[in-house]
Design a protein around this motif. Structure first.
Motif, PDB file in Angstrom:
ATOM      1  N   PHE A 176      34.711  53.475  39.941  1.00 50.07           N
ATOM      2  CA  PHE A 176      33.253  53.576  39.816  1.00 50.07           C
ATOM      3  C   PHE A 176      32.551  52.743  40.883  1.00 50.07           C
ATOM      4  N   LEU A 177      33.169  51.589  41.189  1.00 51.05           N
ATOM      5  CA  LEU A 177      32.524  50.692  42.163  1.00 51.05           C
ATOM      6  C   LEU A 177      32.556  51.295  43.572  1.00 51.05           C
ATOM      7  N   VAL A 213      34.504  42.665  48.179  1.00 54.19           N
ATOM      8  CA  VAL A 213      34.541  42.057  46.834  1.00 54.19           C
ATOM      9  C   VAL A 213      34.731  43.077  45.719  1.00 54.19           C
ATOM     10  N   LYS A 214      34.776  44.363  46.059  1.00 53.36           N
ATOM     11  CA  LYS A 214      34.881  45.375  44.991  1.00 53.36           C
ATOM     12  C   LYS A 214      36.119  45.165  44.126  1.00 53.36           C
ATOM     13  N   ASP A 215      37.197  44.809  44.795  1.00 56.76           N
ATOM     14  CA  ASP A 215      38.445  44.592  44.063  1.00 56.76           C
ATOM     15  C   ASP A 215      38.294  43.431  43.080  1.00 56.76           C
ATOM     16  N   LEU A 228      26.794  40.631  38.005  1.00 62.11           N
ATOM     17  CA  LEU A 228      28.052  40.818  37.294  1.00 62.11           C
ATOM     18  C   LEU A 228      28.078  39.949  36.030  1.00 62.11           C
ATOM     19  N   LEU A 229      27.658  38.682  36.204  1.00 60.70           N
ATOM     20  CA  LEU A 229      27.648  37.772  35.050  1.00 60.70           C
ATOM     21  C   LEU A 229      26.626  38.200  34.003  1.00 60.70           C
ATOM     22  N   LYS A 263      41.185  35.584  44.286  1.00 61.54           N
ATOM     23  CA  LYS A 263      41.622  35.495  45.699  1.00 61.54           C
ATOM     24  C   LYS A 263      40.440  35.668  46.642  1.00 61.54           C
ATOM     25  N   VAL A 264      39.713  36.770  46.418  1.00 60.64           N
ATOM     26  CA  VAL A 264      38.469  36.960  47.199  1.00 60.64           C
ATOM     27  C   VAL A 264      37.337  36.583  46.247  1.00 60.64           C
TER      28      VAL A 264
END
Length: 1605
Positions: A115-116, A126-128, A500-501, A533-534
């Motif tokens: 979806f992202l 940063v999608k991952d 996101l938060l 990680k990212v």
């Protein structure tokens, strides 16, 4: 078909049939069946089959089965699916089951990532990470939900749908917030740009101003020159104008004169006018004809000739009068008739010569010279005569006028001259004026140029000033906006992380309480973000609220009635931002109150099931309105399924409700609301909605109550505070509006906006207003600080009230009947404040308030609690109050409640059990209790004395332990004497809160009644043996509400009485009557209607309307049916028998009054027996608490028994001279109280009590009703109550004739229950434990295998029978026991093997197998085994070990069928058969009749091991225990029990049969033998045991022998 669509389980009958056979019987009517058969007949033939009806139908069904697809979607949550699959096997056996497991982490990540990929606003890098975080949020919420369930018992589910909704919300929010941020930045940058361009323009403006000033100077000089010239010219004009004015005046005078003269002339002329007219008229009479006629006269008469002569005189030219005036001459003159006439007409009448006039005189004087006369001679002559006369007349007048006319003519000439002069002057002025006008025009142009120049200069100066003002005024904004733009840019960089938060916050946190929200947000999610990680860029200390709302919104909400605490603000934020429909869990109705205020008229409020609610919904859907569905239950109407899931059709334009397609307006919004405190919504509903927990928080409630208390105590302060808050909130809103206006003005200002004064002034006004507001805010802050300081004094009262409310609302965990609403609590709270004694000193008043609030809430709550829960509640209140004031240590309290005793320890002292010692060891590891274990070992004697004392809680602790705090002493006592904890806790409460919190007196009904109202029913929670409605009738009679007055309705529910009840309620609400609704628990289906009815009548009813409800409590929480709405708004009263002798005795006495005491003539006897009866009543009622040792069975003794007994007493005393003690005892014991009793041993007990309490000795000196409690003398009513308070010893079994051991068992259980319940009520704080016990199935499987392994083979009865030579009574008993054991063991094996197969999956699990599995897991004996076994109270482990022992005993006995040396009597299924066998053997041997025999039992001094062989006659039996006393082996009698030895073992008893008449029953106690401690139905036999004491002592002590303990 989904769960939601199965509104009724019966639907599944059809589904089951259909799945199993492909058809539903009787689905089609006969004619349709025929049609179907006929339509497939040809095909059937085509297949080469016989086309019979059966074949055709079968063919059709086969096709249906092949082609029809059935998909069932059932949720595995709870037991519903399991039960369904058992009841409708085809659901499982005829379907392919596809079990959808929870999505694993990888699935969550890959779905979110997919979806992202479509979201362009997020950077690919940063999608991952975002997808990982989303998945982590979902799984972490699942974990916390499990914790939430175990700690708070609240169900919170997440489903893949919740996860997809999270992704969707993220995308939408990201887009929205991105746009918002961009718009905000653009506005600010625009503002900053304008400010920058302003500064740049100022220099340019200054240069322009200098040039403008030079030009202005030149123009000023030109204008000045012109002004002088104009001045001179103006003066000239003025002078000429003065001359002209003078001339004008003169002309005016002349004109006036001329006008006067002209007027005179005209007046005089007017006088001559008639003569002239007459002459003219005369002329008119002349014409050619009559003149010719006149001429024709030859010699006319003199009169005629005179006329002609006169005419000739008058017309003589130049006054030359003709000499010849004869007729001839006249005729000659008239020769030309026309000419003559003409001359007459043209005659110069104004200038007649004097001579003519003179010459005329003689004619005129001639009397015949009259027209009248002449007419007779000649008409023409007459005309001429008249003309002459009138001409002369005219001339006479005219001559008078003439001078005047001349004067007028002169005057006119003068006037003309004057006017000429004036005209020339005016022409001159005009020339001068023209000149002046040209000059003036020149001057005006010069002036306007000068003004224009001046204005331009001023405008430039003004613009410079404005620019400076703008730059200066917005200097702070310049900095702030620049900072804000910087922040916004920063925000833009962290937007994806921040959103996101907040998405996670909105999607998942709504149903959690504050603690869990913080834990998830700060303790779980934020740390995870940083360790990716990212890393996802995120604002470090992000508060989701700042992203989602601002101060102005929050202020507006609070003005609308939203509580001001953080949790409520978060809830409102979630509600206004979530995209799924919000579902408010709002038990205190604070959320719904806010919603209703916030949306007001725009809100459509409906309830599911109310009339026409779907129509309202349909209209709202089409109109795009906001709908609130209130008071939801746990399940929703399936009709609303598509709406909840937003399942739109036809491109989102319609939505299906039932069979109807309804227009769907995208503006439509739905809010769902439930007032259930802890609802269990199904996962699918939770996925469709955003659950929001509006349950009031302690802090939130504290603030509200603080406002309430200050409002009552200091209304001035609270009003000021309230106004201030509103004002502050208003300020916040205004400031935001101002800032917005300022920015929008700046943004919308066009090109050269510096000239826009209005803009700058508006900006300045805005700035000024903002400054003023800021100043006011500062002032308000100071005032607020002062107000808050003053208010804070009252906070302890609010904090206490808030604490009490939460303890009160947690009580439903103990019993579902205990429901209390915040609304009802507020009423109690307000009344408590009003009731608190006033005091000048604030600290003292505060103490009074706290005490009043605490006690009022305590009273309000406890009257609705069962006796067994009152101490739990009171103790909880005490501990929580002490915790709040930090007076006790939480660790010590935790020990007291949890009692984490060390295991596998051995007590070094004989007076403490291993369990107690484990507790002591655990305590000793705490700092405050260090060396406690050593002290007990070291001073064992002192500790033994303390531990074995009767009431250790009243004793001083040994050594320095007596100086420990009250709670620390409780902890020690919990270890050493758990049985005394109820008393110890009661003493602790009394010490900490005061004695009024432990007194047993109940409130009288009249006081309670005062608190009731139309909206507050009274709810009686019924208990056996109590009729609370008598109080209602009594109160009704007092106030005039009776059946006879037709304003008192009593409806006993059940059997169609619902309609009657509804009619009674409607009538009563209208007329102000009372309604009693009895036993509403019998009409479960009607209760929701009753709830609605009561709610409907709670507003707008007659103020005297009252409802009294009664219902029995449900036996278990699962079967509780009374709606929360009825319970929480009612005043609940448990009309239960009180506990404790003190309370019972008071309550018994409360049934009477002073008048009762005085009514009998034999006052002394009456009062003594009445008091003894009250004591007897209290004893028999309260004895129930000792369980089977008190009464074999529980009896509903009630106050009616007592009051009738007193009436009987009065009648008998009045009727007889002597007191008939025997009669009274018989009536009381066998009829009044005995009428309830069904067990003979209980009847003996009742009789014994009366024999002890009512006997002649009671009137002869001191007579003890119980040790230390003598019967009182002759007192008045209040005196007796006082006597009870003063003289009654503390509560102990001695008051009932029992040994203190009697209460140890039940007291230990009570204490355990007390602490267990309180522990459950503590705020929980456990985290998810790892590992732990294996799964349920594994545990059960291990146990099952172990049992099967240990069970021996069944007894082979045939083989055993073959062994026996003679079938003695003992052998028969052995066979019977073996048969019974076979039945039991075969059932055990069968059920265990069946369960084993079920667990392996080889058999379908049935409900019996499931029950067995539950029993094994919970260590209880399964129901199917109990049915085939012997009575037992043991847990499964003990029971099974006992079973194996029994089998061994049987094996030993049946080995050779010789009687064992001592028989284990308890090992029999039927011990009576063995005891009867003893009698049968003896009877056979001695040939005695069996019915004349009895058993004699002699207690030996030996134990089982001391016997090697059985006696010759009878049998030795072992394994019996005595309860209520002990056997003194040395003395061979029953003796007083030792403390804490509850069931001492009996030595071996020798039982033999003897003839009944030889039995010696002197000094013996007839002791019943029971199989278990349950007594009652487990009765076996009666053994006569030796006693020195009066047997009545052992009867009252409940002494019995038990086969099992």
């Amino acid at each position: 078909m989904t769960d939601a669509q199965v509104a009724d389980e019966q639907f599944l009958v059809l589904v089951n049939d259909f799945l199993a056979s492909g058809e539903i019987p009787d689905l089609f009517p006969d004619d349709e069946v025929e049609n179907i058969i006929n339509s497939v007949r040809n095909e059937v033939k085509g297949r080469g089959l016989v086309d019979s009806r059966e074949t055709c139908w079968k063919f059709f069904i086969e096709r249906v089965r092949r082609q029809l697809k059935v998909v069932l979607c059932f949720s595995p949550v709870g037991s519903k699916l399991r039960v369904r699959s058992r009841r409708f096997p085809a659901i499982v056996s005829c379907t392919a089951i596809d079990w959808f497991q929870e999505w694993p982490q990888e699935a969550l990540e890959s779905v979110s990532l997919r979806f992202l990929q479509e979201t362009e606003t997020v950077e690919d890098s940063v999608k991952d990470s975002i997808s990982k975080f989303m998945a982590y949020v979902h799984t972490s919420v699942n974990e916390i939900s499990r914790l939430y369930l175990s700690n708070e018992r609240r169900y919170n589910y997440t489903t893949p749908k919740s996860f997809l909704e999270q992704i969707k919300l993220y995308q939408n929010l990201l887009l929205k917030k991105g746009k918002d941020l961009k718009a905000k930045m653009e506005r600010l940058e625009n503002g900053l740009e304008k400010l920058k361009s302003t500064s740049a323009q100022v220099d340019e403006l200054k240069a322009r101003l200098a040039a403008q000033e030079v030009e202005l100077k030149q123009k000023n000089e030109d204008a000045d020159k012109l002004i002088r010239v104009v001045g001179v010219e103006t003066e000239k004009v003025s002078r000429e104008k003065a001359i002209a004015d003078e001339e004008e005046q003169k002309v005016a005078l002349i004109t006036q004169e001329v006008e006067q003269k002209q007027k005179d002339c005209e007046e005089d002329l007017a006088k001559a006018e008639p003569a002239l007219e007459a002459a003219q008229a005369a002329l008119n009479t002349l014409n050619k004809k009559n003149l010719t006629e006149l001429r024709s006269f030859g010699s006319p008469p003199s009169a005629v000739s005179n006329v002609t002569a006169a005419v000739m005189v008058l017309m003589a030219p130049g006054g030359k009068i003709p000499k010849d005036r004869s007729w001839k001459a006249a005729k000659a003159a008239m020769a030309r008739v026309d000419g003559f006439l003409d001359s007459l007409i043209k005659f110069d009448k104004e200038n007649i010569h004097e001579n003519c006039l003179k010459a005329l005189q003689p004619y005129l004087q001639d009397p015949k010279f009259k027209p009248e006369f002449v007419t007779t001679k000649s008409l023409a002559a007459a005309g001429l005569c008249s003309w002459v006369v009138n001409m002369v007349r005219f001339h006479a007048v005219f001559c008078e006028v003439q001078p005047k006319r001349q004067a007028l003519s002169r005057a006119n000439t003068e006037l003309a001259a004057a006017q000429d002069k004036l005209a020339s002057i005016k022409a001159k002025i005009a020339r001068l004026n023209e000149n002046l006008r040209k000059l003036t025009a020149k001057f005006e142009k010069a002036t306007s140029d000068k003004l224009k120049c001046q204005q331009e200069a001023e405008a430039t100066a003004c613009t410079i000033a404005l620019a400076n003002r703008l730059v200066g005024g917005l200097a702070s904004e310049n900095v702030r906006w620049a900072e804000a733009v910087k922040n916004f840019k920063q925000q833009q960089s962290t937007l994806c992380g921040d959103v996101l938060l907040i998405t996670a916050f909105i999607s998942y946190l709504g149903y959690f309480t504050k603690k869990y929200r913080q834990e998830l947000l700060d303790g779980i999610w934020k740390p995870y973000l940083h360790q990716l990680k990212v890393p996802i860029p995120v604002t470090p200390s992000l508060d989701p609220l700042t992203m989602l709302t601002d101060d102005a919104d929050v202020a507006a909400w609070q003005n609308e009635g939203l509580p001001a605490d953080r949790m409520s603000t978060e809830n409102a934020t979630i509600l206004t931002n979530c995209e799924r429909w919000p579902l408010m869990v709002d038990p205190q109705l604070q959320g719904i109150k806010w919603i209703k205020t916030k949306y007001g008229e725009d809100l459509r409020v409906i309830r599911i099931g109310q009339k026409g609610y779907l129509d309202t919904m349909e209209r709202a859907l089409a109109a795009g309105e906001l709908v609130l569905i209130e008071n939801l239950e746990e399940s929703m109407d399936p009709v609303l399924g598509p709406l909840l899931g937003r399942e739109t059709i036809k491109k989102g334009r319609y939505i299906k409700i039932g069979d109807k397609e309804c227009d769907f307006n995208p503006a439509f919004r739905l809010i769902l609301h439930t007032k259930l405190a802890n609802p269990h919504f199904q996962p699918e509903l939770q996925a469709q909605c955003t659950l929001i927990n509006f349950t009031v928080t302690r802090d939130g409630l504290e603030d509200q109550l603080l406002a309430a208390v200050v409002n009552m105590e200091r209304p001035d302060l609270e009003e000021l505070k309230s106004n201030l808050t509103k004002q502050q909130n208003g300020f916040k809103i205004t400031l935001k509006t101002l800032e917005d206006n300022l920015l929008s003005r700046l943004s919308s200002a066009s090109g050269n906006f510096l000239g826009d004064t209005a803009l700058v002034e508006n900006l300045e006004i805005t700035k000024q207003t903002a400054a003023e507001i800021e100043e006011k805010v500062q002032e308000s802050k100071v005032t607020e600080t002062k107000i808050n300081e003053a208010r804070e004094h009252y906070r302890p009262a609010a904090a206490r009230a808030s604490l009490l409310y939460f303890i009160m609302s947690d009580l439903h965990a103990i019993h579902p009947m205990y429901q209390f609403s915040l609304k009802a609590f507020s009423v109690v709270f307000h009344k408590a404040i009003e009731r608190a004694p006033p005091d000048e000193s604030l600290p003292q008043r505060l103490l009074n308030l706290i005490d009043s609030i605490t006690f009022s809430v305590f009273q309000y709550t406890t009257r609705g609690l069962f006796e067994c829960d009152k101490l739990t509640y009171t103790a909880q209140v005490t501990f929580q109050i002490l915790l709040m004031s930090k007076e006790i240590n939480i660790v010590e309290l935790d020990f007291l409640l949890r009692y984490p005793a060390q295991t596998r320890v051995t007590s070094p002292v004989e007076f403490l059990s291993n369990h107690s010692w484990g507790g002591i060891k655990a305590l000793s590891s705490m700092e405050e209790f260090r060396n406690l274990d050593r002290d007990i070992e070291g001073s064992a004697k002192r500790w033994k004395k303390f531990v074995e004392s009767e009431c250790p809680e009243k004793e001083k602790f040994p050594q320095e332990w007596k100086n420990k705090s009250a709670l620390q002493r409780l902890c020690i006592l919990r270890a050493v004497r758990p049985d005394r904890m109820s008393y110890a806790v009661r003493d602790f409460v009394e010490e900490k809160l005061g004695s009024k919190y432990v007194a047993g007196r109940s409130l009288d009904f009249a006081t309670t009644f005062e608190e009731s109202g139309p909206a507050t029913p009274v709810f009686f929670i019924l208990s056996p043996g109590v009729d609370p409605l008598k109080d209602v009738e009594k109160q009704g009679k007092k106030l005039g509400y009776t059946f006879n007055n037709r304003n008192f309705h009593n409806v006993s529910l059940g059997q169609g009485q619902e309609v009657v009840a509804e009619q009674a309620l409607d009538l009563a609400a209208k007329e102000g009557h009372w309604v009693i609704l009895q036993n509403i628990h019998l009409v479960a289906k009607w209760l929701s209607s009753l709830e609605k009815k009561l709610e409907q009548h709670s507003e707008g009813s007659h103020q005297d309307f009252r409802v009294f409800i009664s219902a029995e409590p449900a036996p278990s929480p699962e079967s509780h049916i009374i709606p929360q709405g009825i319970l929480e708004n009612s005043i609940k009263i448990t009309s239960e028998a009180p506990t404790g002798m003190h309370a019972n005795l008071h309550k018994a006495l409360d049934n009477f009054n002073q008048d009762t005491l005085e009514m009998c003539t034999r006052e002394n006897e009456f009062k003594s027996i009445l008091f003894a009866l009250c004591y007897f009543h209290a004893a028999v009622a309260e004895r129930r608490k000792f369980g089977p040792q008190g009464w074999n069975r529980s009896y509903p003794f009630n106050t009616g028994d007592l009051t009738i007994s007193v009436n009987v007493l009065y009648n008998y005393l009045e009727a007889s001279t002597k007191v008939p003690y025997d009669d009274l005892r018989y009536l009381f014991g066998e009829i009044m109280y005995g009428g309830h009793i069904t067990d003979d041993w209980d009847r003996r007990l009742c009789k014994t009590y009366l024999e002890e309490f009512i006997k002649p000795e009671m009137l002869e000196g001191e007579f003890l009703l119980a040790p230390g409690f003598p019967l009182p003398g002759n007192l008045d009513y209040n005196g007796y109550h006082q006597y009870i308070d003063d003289a009654l010893p503390p509560e102990s079994p001695y008051l009932y004739g029992l040994h203190p051991n009697a209460e140890i068992g039940f007291l230990t259980q009570t204490s355990e229950k007390l602490f267990r319940t309180m522990l459950e009520m503590q705020p929980r704080d456990t985290s998810v434990g790892e590992g732990g016990v294996g799964t349920r199935d594994e545990t059960v499987k291990a146990l099952l295998e172990e049992m099967l392994e240990k069970l021996m083979d069944e007894f082979n009865i045939t083989e055993l029978m073959a062994k026996v030579e003679e079938r003695t009574p003992y052998a028969v008993v052995a066979f019977q026991e073996c048969e019974r054991m076979n039945i039991l063991t075969s059932e055990i094996k069968r059920s265990l093997k069946e369960l084993d197969l079920g667990l392996k999956g080889e058999l379908t699990m049935t409900s019996d197998m499931e029950n067995l599995q539950n029993a094994l897991f919970l260590d209880t004996v399964p129901e199917s085994w109990i049915k085939r076994a012997y009575p037992s109270t043991a847990s499964l482990g003990t029971w099974f070990a006992d079973l194996l022992t029994r089998i061994k005993e049987l094996e030993a006995w049946t080995g050779d069928f010789s009687l064992p040396s001592t028989v284990w009597l308890a090992g029999f299924f039927n011990p009576q058969s063995f005891l009867t066998a003893i009698m049968q053997s003896t009877a056979r041997k001695n040939k005695w009749p069996l019915d004349k025999m009895t058993l004699q039992c002699d207690v030996t001094k030996k134990n089982r091991e001391d016997f090697a062989s059985p006696p010759r006659e009878g049998a030795y039996v072992h394994g019996l225990f005595m309860e209520g006393a002990r056997w003194d082996a040395q003395a061979g009698i029953i003796a007083e029990a030792r403390l804490k030895e509850l069931t001492p073992a009996m030595p071996v008893i020798f039982i033999k049969a003897i003839p009944a008449d030889k039995q010696d029953i002197r000094s013996t106690y007839r002791c019943p033998v029971y199989k278990t401690r349950q007594r009652g139905p487990t009765y076996v036999w009666t053994f006569n045991l030796k006693t020195r004491e009066n047997p009545s002592k052992w009867v009252l002590a409940g002494v019995a022998l038990l086969l099992q303990i």
